[in-house]
Write an enzyme that holds these catalytic residues in place. Sequence first.
Site, PDB file in Angstrom:
ATOM      1  N   LEU A 240       0.831  -1.213   0.000  1.00 55.35           N
ATOM      2  CA  LEU A 240       0.000   0.000   0.000  1.00 55.35           C
ATOM      3  C   LEU A 240       0.862   1.258   0.000  1.00 55.35           C
ATOM      4  O   LEU A 240       0.345   2.363   0.051  1.00 55.35           O
ATOM      5  CB  LEU A 240      -0.906   0.026   1.247  1.00 55.35           C
TER       6      LEU A 240
ATOM      7  N   ASN B 215      17.036 -13.000   2.268  1.00 50.61           N
ATOM      8  CA  ASN B 215      15.804 -12.206   2.247  1.00 50.61           C
ATOM      9  C   ASN B 215      15.722 -11.422   0.938  1.00 50.61           C
ATOM     10  O   ASN B 215      15.846 -10.202   0.903  1.00 50.61           O
ATOM     11  CB  ASN B 215      15.777 -11.275   3.468  1.00 50.61           C
TER      12      ASN B 215
ATOM     13  N   TYR C 294      15.424  -2.614  -1.080  1.00 46.69           N
ATOM     14  CA  TYR C 294      16.453  -1.638  -0.749  1.00 46.69           C
ATOM     15  C   TYR C 294      17.323  -1.272  -1.949  1.00 46.69           C
ATOM     16  O   TYR C 294      17.649  -0.107  -2.163  1.00 46.69           O
ATOM     17  CB  TYR C 294      17.342  -2.159   0.389  1.00 46.69           C
TER      18      TYR C 294
END
Lengths: 170, 171
Positions: free
Chosen positions: A100, A130, A137
Amino acid sequence: MEYKLRKAEPKDVPDILRLVKELAKYEEMENQVTLTEQDLLEDGFGDTPFYHCVIAELQPQSSDGLEVVGFAMYYFTYDPWVGKQLYLEDFFITQEYRGLGIGSHIMRHLSDLAMKTRCSGMMFVVAENNESSIQFYKRRGAEDLSQEEGWRLYRFDKESLVKMASAREE
Amino acid sequence: MEFTIRAANVDDCKDIARMITELAEYEKAIDQVRITQRDLEQDGFSKNPFFHGIIAEVPEPHKTKEGHAKVGYALYYFSYCSYRGRAVFMEDLYVMPEFRGKGIGKALMSKVAQLGLAAGCQQLNFTVLDWNKSSLDFYLNQGCTDTTAEMGYHYMCCKGEALEHLAHGQL
């Protein structure tokens, strides 16, 4: 969906701990969380805070009240070559509310704060398995210092700390 | 060799700046150093310090030929582990080459450990460059864990232009 980002207050401590545990579960390290609500209260809201926290709050469709659905925990560190840095310790949005833009908003807020407080960078740690977080990032221009410059993280646990603290001079 | 370990004060900033530069040279990154003595004075010794320092000093007969008595330092700050709580991060640990092998490094680290424990810390974290074998050996000898190897943790950074873009909402 409307949400609000705000600075955490002492009353948010139970939700912060809940989200810390949710993040720990996501990282498959749930049993390693030994922190208590009391620790979080003393360490974050005393005279010299060890951490700062920003939280994301919204009103879920199913209820009247507000729910804390995301948080970021950070503190200030120091690089002796360039000065102040902002260190992002934890960053997590409850699964239901991902996608969102809440995460992006938190990153924007923190990087803006980093610049306003004259930090030259924002530092954090990600586990190499991950993938989704690493991509999140890297899309935003993050550099992997472990890969690019060879920096490795090391830790002394409490037991080793006690041994070192009481070591006699040779 | 006799030496003393003590908390750094604002008058140590000139020597700390000198030794930061020496450590950066050792780490092959001298062109990355932007910090000045003045920055250190403001950032480390004002009302809300961003770091703390420990200094290793030798007495008169052991000073370097340039006259330096401050021969080693450690820089640390308090951090937080969301799983376990208070932690201490040792940002720099350095002893001038001619003073190594005499227990000064261990004594500096011991002081950081003492101060960390006194402040209620559960762990001491730091980083080491993967090619720095002598430092890696020194630390592993003291019983630490390589969390990059064990947990796959990578140290990441968003700086310069990337930080600015992030702040102003441009992806």
